[in-house]
Design a protein around this motif. Structure first.
Motif, PDB file in Angstrom:
ATOM      1  N   ILE A   1       0.763  -1.285   0.019  1.00 22.51           N
ATOM      2  CA  ILE A   1      -0.028  -0.073   0.123  1.00 22.51           C
ATOM      3  C   ILE A   1       0.811   1.230  -0.013  1.00 22.51           C
ATOM      4  N   GLU A   2       0.618   2.178  -0.964  1.00 19.87           N
ATOM      5  CA  GLU A   2       1.337   3.452  -1.022  1.00 19.87           C
ATOM      6  C   GLU A   2       0.546   4.624  -1.433  1.00 19.87           C
ATOM      7  N   ASN A   3       1.140   5.788  -0.818  1.00 20.18           N
ATOM      8  CA  ASN A   3       0.071   6.987  -1.167  1.00 20.18           C
ATOM      9  C   ASN A   3       0.437   7.437  -2.345  1.00 20.18           C
ATOM     10  N   GLU A   4       0.105   8.530  -2.980  1.00 19.04           N
ATOM     11  CA  GLU A   4       0.098   8.814  -4.324  1.00 19.04           C
ATOM     12  C   GLU A   4       1.518   9.544  -4.803  1.00 19.04           C
ATOM     13  N   THR A   5       2.112  10.066  -3.663  1.00 22.80           N
ATOM     14  CA  THR A   5       3.439  10.846  -3.717  1.00 22.80           C
ATOM     15  C   THR A   5       4.641   9.423  -3.621  1.00 22.80           C
ATOM     16  N   LEU A   6       4.378   8.314  -3.371  1.00 26.10           N
ATOM     17  CA  LEU A   6       5.159   7.510  -3.055  1.00 26.10           C
ATOM     18  C   LEU A   6       5.789   7.813  -1.515  1.00 26.10           C
ATOM     19  N   GLU A   7       5.473   8.474  -0.977  1.00 23.14           N
ATOM     20  CA  GLU A   7       6.056   9.461   0.318  1.00 23.14           C
ATOM     21  C   GLU A   7       6.235   8.155   1.269  1.00 23.14           C
ATOM     22  N   GLU A   8       5.350   7.085   1.321  1.00 25.33           N
ATOM     23  CA  GLU A   8       5.339   5.982   2.219  1.00 25.33           C
ATOM     24  C   GLU A   8       4.763   4.749   1.836  1.00 25.33           C
ATOM     25  N   ILE A   9       5.390   3.605   2.064  1.00 21.80           N
ATOM     26  CA  ILE A   9       4.949   2.555   1.354  1.00 21.80           C
ATOM     27  C   ILE A   9       4.809   1.528   2.723  1.00 21.80           C
ATOM     28  N   ILE A  10       3.832   0.888   2.808  1.00 22.28           N
ATOM     29  CA  ILE A  10       3.786  -0.169   3.869  1.00 22.28           C
ATOM     30  C   ILE A  10       3.402  -1.487   3.097  1.00 22.28           C
ATOM     31  N   GLN A  11       4.291  -2.719   3.667  1.00 21.67           N
ATOM     32  CA  GLN A  11       3.828  -4.087   3.050  1.00 21.67           C
ATOM     33  C   GLN A  11       3.474  -5.014   3.888  1.00 21.67           C
ATOM     34  N   ILE A  12       2.610  -5.749   3.735  1.00 14.38           N
ATOM     35  CA  ILE A  12       1.954  -6.876   4.655  1.00 14.38           C
ATOM     36  C   ILE A  12       2.208  -8.144   3.831  1.00 14.38           C
ATOM     37  N   ALA A  13       3.005  -8.866   4.625  1.00  9.20           N
ATOM     38  CA  ALA A  13       3.600 -10.170   3.978  1.00  9.20           C
ATOM     39  C   ALA A  13       3.440 -11.255   5.013  1.00  9.20           C
ATOM     40  N   ASP A  14       4.502 -12.097   5.429  1.00  7.84           N
ATOM     41  CA  ASP A  14       4.321 -13.138   6.349  1.00  7.84           C
ATOM     42  C   ASP A  14       4.014 -12.729   7.893  1.00  7.84           C
ATOM     43  N   ILE A  15       4.800 -11.872   8.315  1.00 12.63           N
ATOM     44  CA  ILE A  15       4.376 -11.055   9.671  1.00 12.63           C
ATOM     45  C   ILE A  15       4.248  -9.760   9.836  1.00 12.63           C
ATOM     46  N   PRO A  16       2.914  -9.367   9.856  1.00 14.13           N
ATOM     47  CA  PRO A  16       2.788  -7.762   9.765  1.00 14.13           C
ATOM     48  C   PRO A  16       2.898  -7.289  11.020  1.00 14.13           C
ATOM     49  N   ASN A  17       3.164  -5.972  10.769  1.00 12.86           N
ATOM     50  CA  ASN A  17       3.387  -5.057  12.200  1.00 12.86           C
ATOM     51  C   ASN A  17       2.005  -4.334  12.629  1.00 12.86           C
ATOM     52  N   PHE A  18       1.287  -4.606  13.458  1.00 17.67           N
ATOM     53  CA  PHE A  18      -0.046  -3.993  13.734  1.00 17.67           C
ATOM     54  C   PHE A  18       0.056  -2.537  13.947  1.00 17.67           C
ATOM     55  N   GLN A  19       1.181  -2.322  14.628  1.00 16.19           N
ATOM     56  CA  GLN A  19       1.138  -0.704  15.064  1.00 16.19           C
ATOM     57  C   GLN A  19       1.557   0.014  13.875  1.00 16.19           C
ATOM     58  N   GLN A  20       2.661  -0.382  12.898  1.00 15.11           N
ATOM     59  CA  GLN A  20       2.978   0.312  11.903  1.00 15.11           C
ATOM     60  C   GLN A  20       1.871   0.313  10.776  1.00 15.11           C
ATOM     61  N   TYR A  21       1.055  -0.692  10.768  1.00  9.00           N
ATOM     62  CA  TYR A  21      -0.165  -0.676   9.657  1.00  9.00           C
ATOM     63  C   TYR A  21      -1.230   0.469  10.207  1.00  9.00           C
ATOM     64  N   GLN A  22      -1.455   0.560  11.793  1.00  9.25           N
ATOM     65  CA  GLN A  22      -2.425   1.518  12.240  1.00  9.25           C
ATOM     66  C   GLN A  22      -1.934   2.984  12.004  1.00  9.25           C
ATOM     67  N   ASN A  23      -0.546   3.038  12.275  1.00 10.49           N
ATOM     68  CA  ASN A  23       0.065   4.570  12.030  1.00 10.49           C
ATOM     69  C   ASN A  23      -0.218   4.720  10.703  1.00 10.49           C
ATOM     70  N   PHE A  24       0.006   4.105   9.684  1.00 12.43           N
ATOM     71  CA  PHE A  24       0.026   4.389   8.304  1.00 12.43           C
ATOM     72  C   PHE A  24      -1.307   4.615   7.798  1.00 12.43           C
ATOM     73  N   LYS A  25      -2.372   3.875   8.319  1.00 14.20           N
ATOM     74  CA  LYS A  25      -3.713   4.012   8.158  1.00 14.20           C
ATOM     75  C   LYS A  25      -4.369   5.592   8.767  1.00 14.20           C
ATOM     76  N   ASN A  26      -3.734   6.088   9.856  1.00 15.16           N
ATOM     77  CA  ASN A  26      -4.186   7.190  10.585  1.00 15.16           C
ATOM     78  C   ASN A  26      -3.728   8.184   9.754  1.00 15.16           C
ATOM     79  N   LYS A  27      -2.253   8.314   9.483  1.00 16.86           N
ATOM     80  CA  LYS A  27      -1.630   9.203   8.846  1.00 16.86           C
ATOM     81  C   LYS A  27      -2.257   9.645   7.248  1.00 16.86           C
ATOM     82  N   PHE A  28      -2.821   8.530   6.635  1.00 15.28           N
ATOM     83  CA  PHE A  28      -3.381   8.879   5.330  1.00 15.28           C
ATOM     84  C   PHE A  28      -4.960   8.753   5.087  1.00 15.28           C
ATOM     85  N   PHE A  29      -5.487   8.912   6.438  1.00 14.51           N
ATOM     86  CA  PHE A  29      -7.040   8.799   6.564  1.00 14.51           C
ATOM     87  C   PHE A  29      -7.642   9.241   5.435  1.00 14.51           C
TER      88      PHE A  29
END
Length: 449
Positions: free
Chosen positions: A59-87
């Protein structure tokens, strides 16, 4: 799209692009940050997929400013922070599924998309793809996770089945790997991709969809011709074969352009490599096919060629039966001869030993009697002359023994050579196993020696 649809709907109702190739599925979609699903929900959906798949969500924003990847072992906190940042931002979601064969199973998620991409390939690339999937497997089950398909069983061949994933597993019994080895031993089929495919892989038994039928029938014919010929070479679209029978026949075609489909070749192939010795059958098949090619194009053979092959093989078998009976008769005669000769050799050796012993004892007895009759003392029997003469007789006996043993070895070698020549004369008629069974692993010869 069933299972796949539930994953896509977690982000958006409609994907912007979807591409399912042989071993990779890629989906692109967009959604707002606030529309991103809870990570727990996403993991539950991922866990419904077969364990053999490797699923990656980027998952990435339009400007490719930040990208998060969900694979084998996801990071819950990192995912939630990303979701809140680009709400309130629009995000691009890329879902990639790397598919592989495991436990003789392989997944198809969007059948129409898969077929669309698959049928665009050249014939040689399709063969290469199936070669990659079937490698080191006796059979393969394609599990289709696509609820839009009506039939439970879409297509089946001797070694492959295309069916709905939720249907019961179809049990396939195949000696595919063994058949590949047999084909390799009796023909020379070369390709740039080192194809290890057999016609049974593409011989359709059940078909509810005609999209694959044409390409499967073409590949079935191509492989059947390859394993019936003396040599065959496939390079991209060029197919070259050579059949050496009563005459030498060469054939070349473009498999992407020419109509390469004739069920008679599969029938001949199946007959050749089922039961009996394929080498004998191939000689007769190649003779008949090469004679046919004298007047007509190879691909246009009809049922008369197969009928001719079976008729010629029946005559060949009758001739071989007569020769087999002849072998049995000759072997029976040889057994009697071998037994008689062996006994004669044994008795002959004992006779020579006995006669030599009698001669020596007679000499000693004669000397002894002469001494008694001449009134000489018994103690003077072994005079110097008698002793020399005794030693001379013993030396002569020793030489006689050597000659006798040499004669036995000569006769033994003569028997062995005769026996081996008899076996050798029938190597063209019987295979190695038949010869071993007929001659009972040379037990008679070993016993006689």
């Amino acid at each position: 799209m069933g299972l796949l649809n539930s994953l896509i709907n977690s982000f958006s109702k409609t994907p912007t692009s979807l591409s399912e190739r042989v071993t990779t599925l890629e989906i692109k979609t967009v959604c707002l940050g606030k529309e991103l699903p809870d990570l727990e929900h996403l993991i539950l959906i991922k866990d419904r997929f077969p364990r053999r798949e490797k699923i990656k969500i980027s998952i990435e924003n339009e400007t490719l400013e930040e990208i998060i990847q969900i694979a084998d072992i996801p990071n819950f906190q990192q995912y939630q922070n990303f979701k809140n940042k680009f709400f309130d931002d629009e995000l691009e979601v890329m879902i990639t599924i790397d598919k592989k064969v495991e436990d003789n199973k392989f997944s198809i998620y969007c059948f129409d998309n898969f077929m669309s991409d698959f049928l665009k390939k050249e014939t040689s690339d399709i063969m290469k793809a199936f070669n990659q999937l079937l490698k080191l497997n006796n059979y393969l089950i394609f599990e289709i996770f696509d609820s839009s398909l009506v039939p439970s069983l879409l297509l089946s061949t001797e070694t492959m089945v295309f069916k709905k994933a939720d249907e019961e597993n179809t049990i396939l019994e195949s000696d595919r790997l063994k058949k590949i080895e047999t084909c390799k031993q009796n023909s020379n089929f070369y390709s740039n991709s080192n194809l290890e495919l057999i016609p049974e892989d593409f011989h359709i038994k059940t078909d509810s969809n005609s999209n694959l039928r044409n390409v499967f029938e073409k590949i079935e014919t191509l492989l059947s011709i390859a394993y019936l010929s003396n040599s065959a070479f496939l390079e991209k679209s060029s197919f070259k074969i050579q059949i050496s029978g009563h005459r030498m026949s060469n054939y070349e075609c473009d498999i992407n352009v020419q109509k390469l489909k004739n069920k008679e070749f599969y029938e001949i192939y199946k007959w050749t490599y089922t039961d009996g010795n394929p080498a004998d059958k191939l000689i007769i098949a190649r003779n008949a096919i090469s004679l046919h090619c004298k007047n007509l194009d190879l691909i246009n053979i009809d049922e008369t060629v197969f009928a001719s092959i079976k008729s010629n093989f029946a005559l060949y078998q009758k001739e071989n039966v007569m020769q087999y009976i002849d072998l049995k008769n000759k072997l029976a005669e040889y057994i009697v001869k071998l037994t008689t000769t062996s006994n004669d050799m044994i008795y002959g050796l004992f006779d020579k030993f006995k006669n030599n012993l009698i001669a020596f004892l007679t000499f000693l007895l004669s000397v002894y009697l002469i001494k008694i009759m001449s009134n000489q003392s018994v103690g003077s029997v072994f005079t110097k002359d008698v002793t020399y003469l005794s030693f001379l007789i013993l030396v002569a006996s020793f030489l006689f023994m050597i000659i006798g043993i040499a004669e036995v070895y000569f006769q033994k070698n003569k028997i062995v050579n005769g026996y081996n020549e008899l076996k050798k004369n029938y190597e063209d008629i019987l295979d190695k196993k038949d010869i071993e069974n007929t001659f009972k692993s040379d037990d008679l010869l070993k016993k006689s020696i």
